[in-house]
Scaffold this motif. Structure first.
Motif, PDB file in Angstrom:
ATOM      1  N   TYR A 109       0.785  -1.233   0.000  1.00  0.00           N
ATOM      2  CA  TYR A 109       0.000   0.000   0.000  1.00  0.00           C
ATOM      3  C   TYR A 109       0.822   1.291   0.000  1.00  0.00           C
ATOM      4  N   THR A 110       1.964   1.286   0.656  1.00  0.00           N
ATOM      5  CA  THR A 110       2.675   2.555   0.818  1.00  0.00           C
ATOM      6  C   THR A 110       4.148   2.487   0.437  1.00  0.00           C
ATOM      7  N   GLY A 111       4.656   1.319   0.111  1.00  0.00           N
ATOM      8  CA  GLY A 111       6.073   1.179  -0.246  1.00  0.00           C
ATOM      9  C   GLY A 111       6.369   1.785  -1.600  1.00  0.00           C
ATOM     10  N   PRO A 112       7.655   1.823  -1.971  1.00  0.00           N
ATOM     11  CA  PRO A 112       8.046   2.432  -3.252  1.00  0.00           C
ATOM     12  C   PRO A 112       7.474   1.698  -4.464  1.00  0.00           C
ATOM     13  N   HIS A 113       7.165   0.438  -4.325  1.00  0.00           N
ATOM     14  CA  HIS A 113       6.597  -0.337  -5.421  1.00  0.00           C
ATOM     15  C   HIS A 113       5.186  -0.820  -5.079  1.00  0.00           C
ATOM     16  N   ALA A 114       4.485  -0.069  -4.270  1.00  0.00           N
ATOM     17  CA  ALA A 114       3.161  -0.473  -3.801  1.00  0.00           C
ATOM     18  C   ALA A 114       2.174  -0.572  -4.950  1.00  0.00           C
ATOM     19  N   MET A 115       1.435  -1.686  -4.996  1.00  0.00           N
ATOM     20  CA  MET A 115       0.430  -1.895  -6.040  1.00  0.00           C
ATOM     21  C   MET A 115      -0.813  -1.040  -5.808  1.00  0.00           C
ATOM     22  N   TYR A 116      -1.104  -0.753  -4.512  1.00  0.00           N
ATOM     23  CA  TYR A 116      -2.374  -0.130  -4.176  1.00  0.00           C
ATOM     24  C   TYR A 116      -2.199   1.261  -3.582  1.00  0.00           C
ATOM     25  N   ALA A 117      -1.165   1.966  -3.984  1.00  0.00           N
ATOM     26  CA  ALA A 117      -0.927   3.312  -3.457  1.00  0.00           C
ATOM     27  C   ALA A 117      -2.079   4.242  -3.806  1.00  0.00           C
ATOM     28  N   GLN A 118      -2.657   4.076  -4.981  1.00  0.00           N
ATOM     29  CA  GLN A 118      -3.782   4.922  -5.392  1.00  0.00           C
ATOM     30  C   GLN A 118      -4.969   4.731  -4.452  1.00  0.00           C
ATOM     31  N   THR A 119      -5.194   3.506  -4.011  1.00  0.00           N
ATOM     32  CA  THR A 119      -6.292   3.228  -3.085  1.00  0.00           C
ATOM     33  C   THR A 119      -6.084   3.961  -1.766  1.00  0.00           C
ATOM     34  N   VAL A 120      -4.851   3.985  -1.297  1.00  0.00           N
ATOM     35  CA  VAL A 120      -4.543   4.686  -0.041  1.00  0.00           C
ATOM     36  C   VAL A 120      -4.843   6.169  -0.186  1.00  0.00           C
ATOM     37  N   ASP A 121      -4.481   6.754  -1.327  1.00  0.00           N
ATOM     38  CA  ASP A 121      -4.761   8.174  -1.552  1.00  0.00           C
ATOM     39  C   ASP A 121      -6.265   8.444  -1.536  1.00  0.00           C
ATOM     40  N   GLN A 122      -7.040   7.524  -2.067  1.00  0.00           N
ATOM     41  CA  GLN A 122      -8.490   7.709  -2.150  1.00  0.00           C
ATOM     42  C   GLN A 122      -9.177   7.547  -0.796  1.00  0.00           C
TER      43      GLN A 122
END
Length: 252
Positions: A109-122
């Motif tokens: 979710y939050t790492g440099p290669h996170a797959m779901y970083a966009q979800t965290v922002d939302q």
């Protein structure tokens, strides 16, 4: 946390349509009326086909001594920091549950290669009204007793990037909130039927889709993919649209 899709091996035959059933019934009625005045004597129905039992292939191959892949493997996780008075899951905040998942899995979710970083922002839009609130990736929570203990469990849907939907099921065990099912996939629909979670997913083969049935297993204390099928659904190419959970599911 997110089990891989099991092998798609099971085929299911389609059920007859109402029109086909009506035609069959009409044929039976015509045959019955045409037989009025018949003497009623028994008549031979023809030769009965010989029953054929299963044939074991390659009997010389010894049985495997190691398990195949991870099909049916239980995948559970205690959600840290989430409690509710009287273990009432209706009083659990779904947003807090998802934030706990984010904190427990920084690589996703939050790492440099996170797959779901966009979800965290939302997640920042959750709790807001209007257009911003609709951008919250957490869908409406549903409640159903899936474990058979007489208490409701929590079913959550989480929108992920690239048309993926995460489906999670939570229950209280020994006063701790436990995720007993976690999967992510492209989804056509999600339904609750009795104590089953049924997920339909598009197939790359036009006119077919996958249907996976998740069921509570009291021995593993988890929801397992107990049935995985590929079904004929028509001739149109499959859709990858992400819907909300089926309205047929009972919400409390």
């Amino acid at each position: 946390m997110t089990p891989s899709r099991p092998s798609r091996l099971t085929r299911a035959a389609g059920r007859p349509t109402r029109a086909a059933l009506g035609a069959a019934v009409a044929a039976v009625l015509v045959a019955t009326l045409a037989g009025c005045g018949d003497s009623g004597d028994l008549r031979a129905a023809g030769a009965t086909p010989t029953a054929v039992g299963p044939t074991k292939l390659w009997p010389e191959v010894p049985p495997a001594s190691t398990p195949a892949l991870d099909y049916g493997e239980a995948d559970t996780e205690t959600v840290k920091g989430i409690t509710a008075p009287g273990d009432d899951i209706h009083r659990v905040d779904p947003v807090a549950v998802v934030r706990a998942e984010v904190a427990a899995h920084p690589d996703e979710y939050t790492g440099p290669h996170a797959m779901y970083a966009q979800t965290v922002d939302q997640l920042t839009y959750c709790g807001k009204k209007g257009a911003q609130g609709r951008r919250c990736p957490i869908l409406q929570a549903y409640y159903r007793d899936l474990t058979g203990d007489g208490k409701d469990d929590l079913v959550l849907g989480i929108r992920f990037p690239k048309g993926q939907l995460g489906v999670r099921v939570y229950t209280f065990t020994h006063h701790k909130l436990v995720q007993v099912m976690g999967t992510s996939d492209s989804v056509v629909s999600v339904e609750l039927a009795g104590r089953d979670v049924i997920i339909r997913s598009p197939s790359t083969l036009p006119g077919y889709e996958f249907r996976t049935v998740w069921t509570w297993d009291p021995h593993q204390h988890a929801m397992l993919a107990t049935r995985d099928e590929i079904l004929r659904v028509g001739t149109a190419p499959p859709t990858t649209a992400i819907p909300t959970l089926s309205p047929s599911a009972s919400a409390s």
